[in-house]
Design an enzyme around this catalytic site. Structure first.
Site, short mmCIF file in Angstrom:
data_model
loop_
_atom_site.label_atom_id
_atom_site.label_comp_id
_atom_site.label_asym_id
_atom_site.label_seq_id
_atom_site.Cartn_x
_atom_site.Cartn_y
_atom_site.Cartn_z
N GLN A 171 0.82 -1.22 0.00
CA GLN A 171 0.00 0.00 0.00
C GLN A 171 0.85 1.27 0.00
O GLN A 171 0.36 2.34 -0.33
CB GLN A 171 -0.94 0.03 1.22
CG GLN A 171 -2.04 -1.00 1.18
CD GLN A 171 -1.65 -2.27 1.93
OE1 GLN A 171 -0.49 -2.66 1.93
NE2 GLN A 171 -2.61 -2.91 2.55
N ASP A 214 -6.66 2.38 11.97
CA ASP A 214 -7.87 1.62 11.63
C ASP A 214 -8.81 1.62 12.82
O ASP A 214 -10.02 1.71 12.66
CB ASP A 214 -7.47 0.18 11.25
CG ASP A 214 -6.77 0.20 9.91
OD1 ASP A 214 -7.46 0.17 8.89
OD2 ASP A 214 -5.54 0.35 9.90
N ASN A 224 -3.04 -0.10 13.60
CA ASN A 224 -2.76 0.36 12.23
C ASN A 224 -1.92 -0.71 11.54
O ASN A 224 -1.51 -1.70 12.16
CB ASN A 224 -2.04 1.71 12.26
CG ASN A 224 -1.99 2.37 10.90
OD1 ASN A 224 -3.03 2.49 10.22
ND2 ASN A 224 -0.82 2.80 10.45
C1 RUB Z 1 -4.74 0.65 5.79
C2 RUB Z 1 -4.18 1.34 6.98
C3 RUB Z 1 -4.41 2.83 7.06
C4 RUB Z 1 -5.66 3.09 7.91
C5 RUB Z 1 -6.06 4.56 7.86
O1 RUB Z 1 -4.71 -0.75 5.88
O2 RUB Z 1 -3.62 0.75 7.89
O3 RUB Z 1 -3.33 3.45 7.68
O4 RUB Z 1 -6.73 2.34 7.43
O5 RUB Z 1 -6.45 4.93 6.56
P1 RUB Z 1 -5.35 -1.60 4.68
P2 RUB Z 1 -7.40 6.20 6.33
O6 RUB Z 1 -4.62 -1.22 3.44
O7 RUB Z 1 -5.15 -3.03 5.09
O8 RUB Z 1 -6.81 -1.23 4.60
O9 RUB Z 1 -6.69 7.36 6.90
O10 RUB Z 1 -7.52 6.28 4.83
O11 RUB Z 1 -8.70 5.93 7.00
#
Ligand code: RUB
Length: 320
Positions: A171, A214, A224
């Site tokens: 990611q 998260d 996270n």
């Molecule tokens: C994504 C992740 C992001 C949080 C926050 O994990 O850990 O840091 O979800 O994202 P995955 P946001 O790729 O497994 O979903 O700030 O966009 O809510």
């Protein structure tokens, strides 16, 4: 897919949304929450003129399916509480099915607006704190962290970002591509180089770490992307502040009573054609202790871990 454009939500079926959440094609807690409430709206809009008397239950069941497709998604899960609570309190539980449908669509839109305005406010409320910061570090792809970092960078000569690859799904490439597209000086490192980099033994000195979340516990810990614990520990060791950029609605009120369960993902994400007898273990997230958190950068400004629960009660009592 790295972001969900609400105005052009392209999905035609709930099953497709569900599959993309589970496969992390809809990625990040904010996008999962947006997909959940756009999904409920899609379901309601696709129901014909012959509406069932149990339309409320059916719509909530669609919402549950999407919001609990991955376990660590309180932003989506709290939204179902919003709908449930305000359906009764604000709209006084309408009985006629056409009216129920319209009220549910309105409530989904209200919650989507809360998410959207939280992200605008969290930049407005926290930006001034970072006038002098030039070298920052981030992990995975958080739309909230990316937004704040981009704003902090504006008008600053020599502003630099380091991001991680974020294995196994990479990611970090989303973060890197988005930041580059916005013109930021961006460096990517392997996940295993993160701690060495943060403590100053490689590259340029880091002044602050910005990550997303998260899930946040009522005690002020956060969940996270896996790797976040080591990054936070290294920053703590090197006296570098760790900021968690997030809407406050990622707090899981159930964390007052039970331990947070971390999502364990499919082994084949780690190594698709691994030797048959090899055991693989693939946790999606880390649980990061509050002692490593300098502050949560939220729509209410900077909140210390110990003030998370108080601020949540003051502003979102309905989650309890
Ligand atoms: C994504 C992740 C992001 C949080 C926050 O994990 O850990 O840091 O979800 O994202 P995955 P946001 O790729 O497994 O979903 O700030 O966009 O809510």
């Amino acid at each position: 897919m790295n972001s969900i454009n609400q105005a052009k939500f392209q999905y035609q079926s709930i099953e497709d949304i569900l599959k993309d959440i589970k496969d992390v094609k809809i990625q990040g807690a904010t996008n999962v929450a947006i997909a959940t409430f756009e999904g409920i709206k899609l379901y309601l809009q696709n129901t014909g003129s012959e509406l069932d008397s149990d339309i409320f239950e059916k719509a909530m069941s669609v919402g549950n399916k999407l919001a609990f497709a991955r376990p660590n998604e309180p932003l989506a899960q709290n939204g179902l509480k919003y709908i449930n609570y305000f359906f009764k309190v604000k709209y006084r539980s309408p009985k006629e099915s056409q009216e129920i449908k319209q009220v549910l669509i309105n409530l989904c839109d209200e919650y989507l607006n809360i998410i959207k305005s939280s992200k605008v406010s969290l930049v407005e409320k926290n930006l001034d704190m970072f006038k002098d910061i030039r070298n920052v570090f981030t992990h995975c792809h958080s739309s909230a962290a990316e937004k704040l970092i981009t704003e902090i960078s504006k008008g600053k000569e020599g502003f630099k970002v380091v991001c991680t690859e974020t294995r196994p799904l990479f990611q970090g490439r989303i973060t890197a591509s988005n930041l580059l597209e916005k013109g930021l000086d961006t460096t990517m490192i392997a996940d295993s180089a993160a701690e060495t980099y943060i403590i100053g033994k490689a590259g340029f000195p880091i002044e602050a770490v910005f990550v997303g979340a998260d899930e946040i516990t009522v005690h002020g810990d956060f969940v996270n992307k896996v790797g976040s614990w080591g990054i936070s520990l290294a920053a703590y060791y090197a006296s570098i502040p760790v900021y968690v950029v997030t809407p406050l609605l990622k707090v899981n009120p159930e964390s007052a009573y039970s331990a947070v369960q971390i999502e364990i993902r499919e082994a084949n994400e780690l190594w698709p054609d691994a030797p048959h007898d090899l055991k693989l273990f693939n946790p999606a997230f880390d649980f990061v202790n509050r002692q490593f958190v300098t502050g949560y950068l939220t729509e209410f400004g900077l909140i210390k871990p110990e003030d998370v629960i108080k601020t949540l009660r003051e502003n979102y009592e309905w989650v309890f």
